[in-house]
Design a protein around this motif. Structure first.
Motif, short mmCIF file in Angstrom:
data_model
loop_
_atom_site.label_atom_id
_atom_site.label_comp_id
_atom_site.label_asym_id
_atom_site.label_seq_id
_atom_site.Cartn_x
_atom_site.Cartn_y
_atom_site.Cartn_z
N ASP A 162 0.88 -1.17 0.00
CA ASP A 162 0.00 0.00 0.00
C ASP A 162 0.91 1.22 0.00
O ASP A 162 1.61 1.47 0.99
CB ASP A 162 -0.87 -0.08 1.27
CG ASP A 162 -1.81 1.11 1.45
OD1 ASP A 162 -1.42 2.26 1.13
OD2 ASP A 162 -2.92 0.91 1.96
N GLY A 219 -0.77 6.68 -2.28
CA GLY A 219 -1.98 7.14 -1.59
C GLY A 219 -2.24 8.64 -1.57
O GLY A 219 -2.53 9.20 -0.50
N PRO A 220 -2.18 9.33 -2.72
CA PRO A 220 -2.50 10.76 -2.71
C PRO A 220 -4.01 10.96 -2.55
O PRO A 220 -4.76 9.98 -2.50
CB PRO A 220 -2.04 11.22 -4.09
CG PRO A 220 -2.17 10.02 -4.96
CD PRO A 220 -1.88 8.83 -4.07
N ASN A 221 -4.43 12.20 -2.47
CA ASN A 221 -5.84 12.49 -2.31
C ASN A 221 -6.37 13.27 -3.50
O ASN A 221 -5.70 14.18 -4.00
CB ASN A 221 -6.04 13.27 -1.01
CG ASN A 221 -5.51 12.48 0.19
OD1 ASN A 221 -5.82 11.31 0.35
ND2 ASN A 221 -4.67 13.12 0.99
N HIS A 226 3.77 12.08 0.24
CA HIS A 226 3.40 11.16 -0.83
C HIS A 226 4.62 10.82 -1.68
O HIS A 226 4.73 9.72 -2.21
CB HIS A 226 2.29 11.76 -1.69
CG HIS A 226 1.01 12.00 -0.93
ND1 HIS A 226 0.44 13.24 -0.81
CD2 HIS A 226 0.22 11.15 -0.23
CE1 HIS A 226 -0.66 13.14 -0.07
NE2 HIS A 226 -0.81 11.89 0.30
N HIS A 278 -3.90 3.70 -2.10
CA HIS A 278 -5.14 3.90 -1.34
C HIS A 278 -5.48 5.40 -1.40
O HIS A 278 -5.20 6.16 -0.48
CB HIS A 278 -4.89 3.43 0.10
CG HIS A 278 -6.11 3.31 0.95
ND1 HIS A 278 -6.98 2.25 0.88
CD2 HIS A 278 -6.61 4.12 1.92
CE1 HIS A 278 -7.96 2.41 1.77
NE2 HIS A 278 -7.74 3.54 2.41
N GLY A 327 -7.35 8.93 -1.47
CA GLY A 327 -8.47 9.57 -0.78
C GLY A 327 -9.42 10.15 -1.82
O GLY A 327 -9.17 11.20 -2.38
N TYR A 340 -12.17 7.41 7.63
CA TYR A 340 -10.88 6.83 7.24
C TYR A 340 -10.66 5.46 7.91
O TYR A 340 -10.19 4.52 7.28
CB TYR A 340 -9.80 7.83 7.66
CG TYR A 340 -8.41 7.58 7.13
CD1 TYR A 340 -8.18 7.51 5.75
CD2 TYR A 340 -7.33 7.45 8.00
CE1 TYR A 340 -6.88 7.31 5.27
CE2 TYR A 340 -6.04 7.26 7.53
CZ TYR A 340 -5.82 7.19 6.17
OH TYR A 340 -4.55 6.99 5.69
N ASP A 353 -10.26 1.78 6.21
CA ASP A 353 -9.05 0.97 6.35
C ASP A 353 -9.36 -0.43 6.88
O ASP A 353 -8.67 -1.40 6.54
CB ASP A 353 -8.02 1.67 7.23
CG ASP A 353 -6.88 2.24 6.39
OD1 ASP A 353 -6.53 1.60 5.37
OD2 ASP A 353 -6.36 3.32 6.73
N ARG A 398 -8.14 -7.13 1.51
CA ARG A 398 -6.81 -7.57 1.07
C ARG A 398 -6.49 -8.98 1.55
O ARG A 398 -5.79 -9.73 0.87
CB ARG A 398 -5.76 -6.57 1.59
CG ARG A 398 -5.87 -5.24 0.89
CD ARG A 398 -5.14 -4.14 1.59
NE ARG A 398 -5.41 -2.87 0.90
CZ ARG A 398 -4.87 -1.73 1.24
NH1 ARG A 398 -4.02 -1.66 2.25
NH2 ARG A 398 -5.18 -0.64 0.56
N TYR A 453 2.29 -1.39 4.61
CA TYR A 453 1.71 -0.05 4.51
C TYR A 453 2.86 0.96 4.54
O TYR A 453 3.47 1.18 5.58
CB TYR A 453 0.79 0.21 5.71
CG TYR A 453 -0.51 -0.57 5.66
CD1 TYR A 453 -0.54 -1.93 5.95
CD2 TYR A 453 -1.71 0.06 5.33
CE1 TYR A 453 -1.73 -2.65 5.89
CE2 TYR A 453 -2.91 -0.65 5.29
CZ TYR A 453 -2.91 -2.00 5.56
OH TYR A 453 -4.09 -2.70 5.52
N VAL A 511 3.57 4.25 4.77
CA VAL A 511 2.82 5.44 5.18
C VAL A 511 3.64 6.19 6.23
O VAL A 511 4.38 5.58 7.00
CB VAL A 511 1.44 5.02 5.78
CG1 VAL A 511 0.63 6.22 6.19
CG2 VAL A 511 0.65 4.15 4.81
N GLN A 546 0.92 8.31 11.10
CA GLN A 546 -0.26 7.44 11.07
C GLN A 546 -0.01 6.11 11.77
O GLN A 546 -0.77 5.15 11.61
CB GLN A 546 -0.71 7.22 9.62
CG GLN A 546 -1.22 8.50 9.00
CD GLN A 546 -1.95 8.26 7.68
OE1 GLN A 546 -2.67 7.30 7.53
NE2 GLN A 546 -1.76 9.18 6.74
N1 ARG Z 1 -4.47 9.09 1.57
C1 ARG Z 1 -3.72 8.95 2.79
C2 ARG Z 1 -2.98 10.26 3.11
O1 ARG Z 1 -2.83 11.11 2.25
C3 ARG Z 1 -2.71 7.84 2.72
C4 ARG Z 1 -3.28 6.46 2.61
C5 ARG Z 1 -2.42 5.45 3.32
N2 ARG Z 1 -2.94 4.12 3.26
C6 ARG Z 1 -3.90 3.63 4.05
N3 ARG Z 1 -4.31 2.41 3.85
N4 ARG Z 1 -4.40 4.35 5.03
O2 ARG Z 1 -2.57 10.44 4.25
#
Ligand code: ARG
Length: 568
Positions: free
Chosen positions: A114, A117-119, A128, A154, A156, A310, A314, A321, A332, A334, A338
């Motif tokens: 994973d 993961g941009p938004n 990112h 993943h 957003g 969120y 998840d 998964r 992950y 990340v 988080q």
């Molecule tokens: N979109 C989230 C962010 O910008 C990151 C996603 C990370 N992955 C997950 N499974 N939560 O912070």
């Protein structure tokens, strides 16, 4: 088997005979010999005997014939020196192996990474960037090791902000919105929407109604939402293209993907008795998490207004998964902030019985990128730095360097080199630091051709390529004599170990460190041992080393996602 693994197996057998149980010989490279094994020390403590005696007995029992000689040293280390014939043989074997000695894993498994993961309708920021770069490297290494790897971004792409974003789109028209988003003015679009929301109550009302329409599945709203997602995605793919990462459109599995699975998740958690009301919301209180007041800390699964957030997404994602994608290792990639969120996701998934050995989930956490002032990276205008601007700046600075160093190359090739050097510099700086640490974004340092940089490795690679071009082919076998040749050969033979370490521990800096050591060893070899001027058998043998060095650097850089040009 790598040289280190071979020594480890041979000594390990002797250790096991002596101890009556498996013992790790603890082999590492050594300054005093080629390798040293430290395993006799802990074993001696355990059986309460002098360590030198234990080491001596292990050595006497070890089958090292044809491979190495050993000697007990210091308090009970076993120093190992590889026999010249064995070294020649192993280098020759590596030379004809396309995989450069890296074995395919004995236990391939479905791995899910994973990352990125941009938004949607929000600028990709440097967090990112790190996730994308590190995730891409892990995907490459794990695939190369023989695992079945699926990358997932993943994204957003759902939630209450979409009300205002959609209203903004309606207000300025689809074409204008699409244009803003796909050229990468995601922040401008987002901020304008926010401004309208905050300053115009009628707009805010429409936005709130829009959220309801979106969640209710209104066809026209969904169509508009898809425009937002598609245009943002177009921009993300453009950044990916710039970065040269493996993510494809199909790897984008946004939060919205789980919408029709959320109710099921709630139902299942409830059935398991894990759901408890708290402040009007439905929550899980996984064991081991406490709030500031020391009381149990909730993970909100269903909000008071009935919506999902969120966390719920998840939970649905990890369940999907494991149960549907049949992933058995889920990484992950990340940012560290988080960490608690993900630990809670894993804990709840464990309590729900989804996440159970041998299935593993792991947070591959990373720190922040700081500006030169040691604070979060900001542009001169004080806003968060855009990832694509960083890359453009790195490439244009690299172009200036390349133009200065290699004016003879044609412009097309120079542009390609500049891109490899600029993007490589940013990636390398990221991958070569211990991930959990923050690091300072300093383009001057990153772009240097000396030191622990991509440029140094790329430059060394290009230099070896130029030697090989001048040599115009060779047919000999390796015969390693000179200490500098020997040191280089040992570095080359350690490549599989470095790749293995990244595949096991998910720390790309183990590979950057190895490649840097290799480049340094090559530089020392090049200073000490003439290649092209040497007479035939020696020349051929040294060319084998040169060729292997070029291939190993190129392959290693490729696993980092960095391109190695033939010329610089
Ligand atoms: N979109 C989230 C962010 O910008 C990151 C996603 C990370 N992955 C997950 N499974 N939560 O912070």
């Amino acid at each position: 088997m790598s040289l280190r693994d071979l020594l480890s197996a041979r000594l390990g057998a002797a250790f096991a005979t002596l101890a009556g149980e498996p013992v790790d010989p603890l082999i590492q490279r050594s300054a005093h010999a080629d390798f040293q094994a430290n395993g006799a020390l802990p074993l001696a403590r355990k059986v309460q005997r002098p360590a030198r005696e234990v080491a001596g007995e292990v050595l006497a029992a070890a089958e090292l014939t044809g491979l190495a000689t050993g000697e007990v040293s210091g308090p009970g280390f076993i120093n190992l020196t590889v026999l010249p014939d064995a070294l020649d043989r192993m280098v020759a074997a590596m030379a004809v192996d396309e995989r450069l000695g890296v074995p395919m894993t004995q236990d391939p498994e479905p791995v899910i990474v994973d990352y990125s993961g941009p938004n949607v309708a929000k600028e990709m920021h440097v967090g990112h960037l790190r996730s994308t770069i590190i995730g891409d490297c892990l995907v490459r290494v794990l695939r190369f090791a023989g695992h079945d790897v699926t990358g997932i971004s993943h994204t957003g792409d759902w939630g209450t902000p979409f009300g205002m974003l959609l209203e903004r789109l309606v207000e300025i028209g689809e074409a204008a919105a699409a244009h803003e988003l796909s050229v990468g003015d995601l922040d401008g679009f987002y901020k304008a929407a926010r401004l309208r929301f905050d300053s115009d109550p009628a707009f805010a009302d429409r936005a709130r109604r829009r959220v309801v329409l979106l969640q209710g599945g209104d066809a026209e709203t969904l169509r508009l939402w898809r425009v937002l997602v598609a245009e943002s995605q177009r921009y993300f793919m453009a950044v990916n293209e710039k970065l040269g990462v493996l993510l494809t459109e199909a790897d984008y599995m946004g939060e919205s993907f789980y919408n029709d699975r959320l109710a099921e998740v709630v139902h299942e958690l409830d059935g398991l008795g894990l759901l408890r009301p708290s402040d009007g919301a439905q929550c899980v209180f996984p064991a081991g998490f406490t709030g500031r007041d020391g009381g149990p800390f909730p993970m909100i699964v269903r909000k008071r207004d009935g919506g999902f957030g969120y966390s719920a997404t998840d939970l649905a994602a990890i369940r999907y998964r494991i149960k549907e994608l049949k992933g058995s290792l889920i990484l992950y990639v990340v940012g560290a902030p988080q960490s608690r969120h993900l630990r809670m996701v894993f804990a709840v998934a464990g309590e729900a019985g989804w996440l159970r050995w041998p299935v593993r989930a792991q947070h591959v956490a990373f720190g922040s990128i700081l500006g030169e002032d040691g604070r979060m990276l900001k542009s001169r205008a004080g806003r968060a730095v855009k990832l694509s601007e960083l890359l453009d700046e790195a490439v244009s600075r690299a172009a200036a360097l390349v133009a200065e160093k290699s004016p003879q190359l044609d412009p097309q090739e120079r542009a390609e080199i500049a891109r490899a050097v600029g993007v490589g510099a940013v990636k390398y700086a990221d991958l070569s630091t211990d991930m959990v640490k923050d690091y300072v974004f300093d383009l001057d340092r990153m772009l240097a051709f000396t030191g622990d940089t991509a440029g140094y490795l790329q430059y060394t690679h290009a230099r070896v390529c130029s030697i090989l071009r001048k040599a115009g082919g060779f047919t000999g076998t390796p015969s390693i004599v000179d200490p500098a040749e020997r040191a280089l050969a040992l570095e080359l033979l350690a490549f599989p170990d470095a790749v293995q370490e990244v595949a096991d521990e998910f720390q790309p800096h183990k590979l950057t460190g190895h490649l840097r050591g290799l480049a340094v060893a090559f530089t020392a070899f090049w200073d000490a041992c003439p290649v092209l001027r040497a007479s035939p058998p020696v020349r051929e043998s040294r060319l084998v080393l040169c060729d292997l060095t070029a291939r190993t650097l190129r392959h290693g850089l490729d696993l980092l996602g960095i391109h190695a040009p033939q010329r610089m």
